[in-house]
Design an enzyme around this catalytic site. Structure first.
Site, PDB file in Angstrom:
ATOM      1  N   SER A   1      18.750  16.887 -83.599  1.00 29.55           N
ATOM      2  CA  SER A   1      19.324  17.848 -84.751  1.00 29.55           C
ATOM      3  C   SER A   1      19.501  19.305 -83.982  1.00 29.55           C
ATOM      4  O   SER A   1      19.153  19.274 -82.836  1.00 29.55           O
ATOM      5  CB  SER A   1      18.559  18.067 -85.986  1.00 29.55           C
ATOM      6  OG  SER A   1      17.368  18.997 -85.484  1.00 29.55           O
ATOM      7  N   LYS A   2      20.176  20.097 -84.953  1.00 32.98           N
ATOM      8  CA  LYS A   2      20.423  21.388 -84.324  1.00 32.98           C
ATOM      9  C   LYS A   2      19.123  22.017 -84.123  1.00 32.98           C
ATOM     10  O   LYS A   2      18.696  22.936 -83.160  1.00 32.98           O
ATOM     11  CB  LYS A   2      21.250  22.095 -85.426  1.00 32.98           C
ATOM     12  CG  LYS A   2      21.871  23.622 -84.791  1.00 32.98           C
ATOM     13  CD  LYS A   2      22.995  23.962 -85.562  1.00 32.98           C
ATOM     14  CE  LYS A   2      23.408  25.510 -84.995  1.00 32.98           C
ATOM     15  NZ  LYS A   2      23.288  26.309 -86.054  1.00 32.98           N
ATOM     16  N   ARG A   3      18.322  21.943 -84.902  1.00 35.53           N
ATOM     17  CA  ARG A   3      16.748  22.300 -84.959  1.00 35.53           C
ATOM     18  C   ARG A   3      16.061  21.911 -83.617  1.00 35.53           C
ATOM     19  O   ARG A   3      15.191  22.595 -83.030  1.00 35.53           O
ATOM     20  CB  ARG A   3      16.028  22.214 -86.227  1.00 35.53           C
ATOM     21  CG  ARG A   3      16.423  23.327 -87.315  1.00 35.53           C
ATOM     22  CD  ARG A   3      15.304  23.012 -88.385  1.00 35.53           C
ATOM     23  NE  ARG A   3      14.084  23.125 -87.993  1.00 35.53           N
ATOM     24  CZ  ARG A   3      13.281  22.663 -89.091  1.00 35.53           C
ATOM     25  NH1 ARG A   3      13.414  22.440 -90.104  1.00 35.53           N
ATOM     26  NH2 ARG A   3      11.851  22.637 -88.570  1.00 35.53           N
TER      27      ARG A   3
ATOM     28  N   GLU B   1      17.313  23.828 -80.729  1.00 34.15           N
ATOM     29  CA  GLU B   1      16.494  25.111 -80.855  1.00 34.15           C
ATOM     30  C   GLU B   1      15.148  25.243 -80.329  1.00 34.15           C
ATOM     31  O   GLU B   1      14.718  25.928 -79.355  1.00 34.15           O
ATOM     32  CB  GLU B   1      16.867  25.849 -82.084  1.00 34.15           C
ATOM     33  CG  GLU B   1      18.198  26.238 -82.220  1.00 34.15           C
ATOM     34  CD  GLU B   1      18.477  26.483 -83.831  1.00 34.15           C
ATOM     35  OE1 GLU B   1      17.422  26.542 -84.664  1.00 34.15           O
ATOM     36  OE2 GLU B   1      19.506  26.983 -84.164  1.00 34.15           O
TER      37      GLU B   1
END
Ligand code: GLU
Length: 498
Positions: A258-260, A263
């Site tokens: 996921s984007k998280r 990150e």
């Protein structure tokens, strides 16, 4: 080698909606390999029709990323080509003409209700699919009447008129045939109220007009793949070969990235966007090799492939549909392999900016090459070089005084050893292993100290590091004058500890 030896016309078609992810790099790579293998063309097409998601600078970043990996395109927005323009917002009239053709032939219709909402792909997919189809009553409005509304300026979108019965079969080269009931498909919006097409329409028109033979794209498009089949059929055009490689999973293999997750990886110093790999000390050769193997394999043993070898050996048949966990340990491994395979000159040129940004003056080319030669066998990433070898370029180093005390020794006995060592080192005609190794061992014996403490003092005093390249080579590069200065400083520090 892929069976089709006809020159392939392929495209990498990113949307400039953010930073370029590794996944896009791999998609581009597979397309590129196929083009180069078959003597075809690799086309860069910018899919920027979703103006709301447009991100300034994204296009430049992705171009830089592709070039960094070593992929040049034959046609594209900056280099031109016979089938341009290659930026979708510049192809507005083309799409309008073909959309109108679909409307006139009954494959699409004007819808006047969705335009009031926040239209677009997001809206279009809004959870309606499972319960009932997303269709509009305007589907049954007579075209003459609809045309009047359009001419009168009523906001509208254009929707595909999905047949309510029957099935459609589309074919993905990796997964085989995919058949779905038309009754599960929506009357998807093809043209938004701003007059720009959505991806589904633009991709079909562009791939056709640009004579694309193979479309390798992210498997996120698999759910809308049947719609693309319908649009092709409506136009009566031949489809390219569709290829959807595997999706990426998190390093632990548990679920999609996921984007998280991305990150979190970045925070841990692990790159996930193309433009970060270089900054984080990875070589493009390593990234290319590693990325190619996420979802593709040649056989069950060969792992190292240069770009030239990939061009020769890549094949669509060996792509795997199985989701692939990102293995960064493997990337590190490849990075080391490629660092060691470079010529010293090449590696020096690549390391220079890292030394410079850490504040070291590496202008002395001959010295830089000598340093690089000793670092080459040890480096995992280019970023490690300043930390590992910065001391070579320092005027002076500052070891922690305690580090100069030998194991199971105190300051006084260490000082005694250091003083005698200073004399011995001063007498060596050179600092080669042949000259120094045995005498240093004999010296340790005579002094009644462990050999490790002799080497340990030298390493700490000369490099102020716990780990360093081999000490003899290090001393040769540092040079007699600085070696003696640093030993003297070490002695000084020990004296102050008494
Ligand atoms: N613009 C689409 C994307 O970025 C391209 C998909 C395709 O290659 O057709 O996902």
């Amino acid at each position: 080698m892929t069976e089709r030896i006809k020159p392939a016309r392929v495209r990498f078609a990113p949307s400039p909606t953010g930073r370029t992810h590794l996944g896009s790099g791999r998609t581009a790579l597979y397309n590129y390999l196929l083009a180069r293998q078959t003597g075809g063309q690799f086309i860069l097409r910018i899919e920027d029709t979703d103006q709301k998601r447009y991100v300034e600078g994204a296009e430049e970043e992705l171009m830089q990323g592709l070039r960094w990996l070593g992929m040049e395109w034959d046609e594209g927005p900056d280099v031109g080509g016979e089938y341009g323009p290659y930026r979708q917002t510049e192809r507005r009239e083309i799409y309008a003409k073909y959309a109108r053709q679909l409307v006139e032939q009954g494959y699409a219709y004007y819808c006047f209700c969705a335009a009031k909402e926040d239209d677009g792909e997001q809206e279009d997919l809004k959870g309606k699919r499972q319960q009932h189809r997303d269709v509009c009553l305007d589907r049954d409005v007579d075209l003459t009447e609809a045309d009047q509304k359009v001419a009168g300026g009523t906001p509208h979108v254009i929707r595909f008129r999905m047949p309510s019965e029957g099935t459609i079969t589309v074919t993905d080269a990796v997964r085989g045939d995919i058949t779905v009931e038309n009754s599960t498909l929506d009357d998807t919006i093809l043209v938004r109220s701003d007059g720009l097409p959505v991806y589904h329409l633009a991709v079909v028109i562009d791939d056709h007009l640009m004579k694309i033979t193979h479309a390798i794209r992210t498997s996120e498009w698999l759910p809308t793949f049947p719609l693309h089949g319908h649009i092709y059929a409506a136009f009566g055009w031949e489809e390219p070969m569709w290829i959807h490689p595997s999706i990426f999973l998190k390093p632990d293999g548990k679920g999609k990235m996921s984007k998280r997750d991305s990150e979190a990886l970045m925070e841990a110093g692990i790159p996930i966007f193309l433009s970060d790999f270089g900054k984080f000390g990875y070589l493009p050769e390593a990234v290319v090799n590693w990325a190619a193997l996420i979802g593709w394999s040649y056989d069950d043993k060969t792992e190292e492939f240069s770009m030239a070898e990939l061009i020769e050996k890549f094949s669509i048949e060996k792509l795997s549909p199985a989701p692939a966990a990102l293995n960064f340990t493997k990337l590190d491994h490849f990075n080391g392999v490629y660092i060691r395979s470079l010529s010293v000159e090449d590696l020096a040129a690549r390391l220079k900016p890292f030394f410079e940004s850490a504040g070291y003056d590496v202008g002395n080319e001959e010295k830089l090459l000598r340093v690089v030669r000793v670092l080459q066998v040890r480096l995992g990433k280019l970023t490690e070089a300043p930390e590992m070898g910065g001391f070579f370029f320092e005027e002076d180093v500052s070891p922690a005084p305690e580090s100069l005390i030998g194991k199971k020794m105190d300051a006084a006995s260490s000082l005694e050893m250091a003083r005698a060592l200073e004399v011995l080192v001063g007498e060596f005609p050179d600092f080669s292993m042949d000259t120094m190794n045995q005498p240093l061992r004999d010296f340790a014996k005579e002094m009644g100290v462990k050999v490790g403490n002799v080497f340990g003092f030298l390493r700490d005093a000369l490099t102020a590091q716990r780990v360093s390249p081999p000490i003899f080579e290090t001393m040769e590069i540092i040079g007699r004058e600085k070696v003696m200065e640093r030993i003297a400083k070490g002695i000084d520090l020990l004296e102050k500890m008494l």
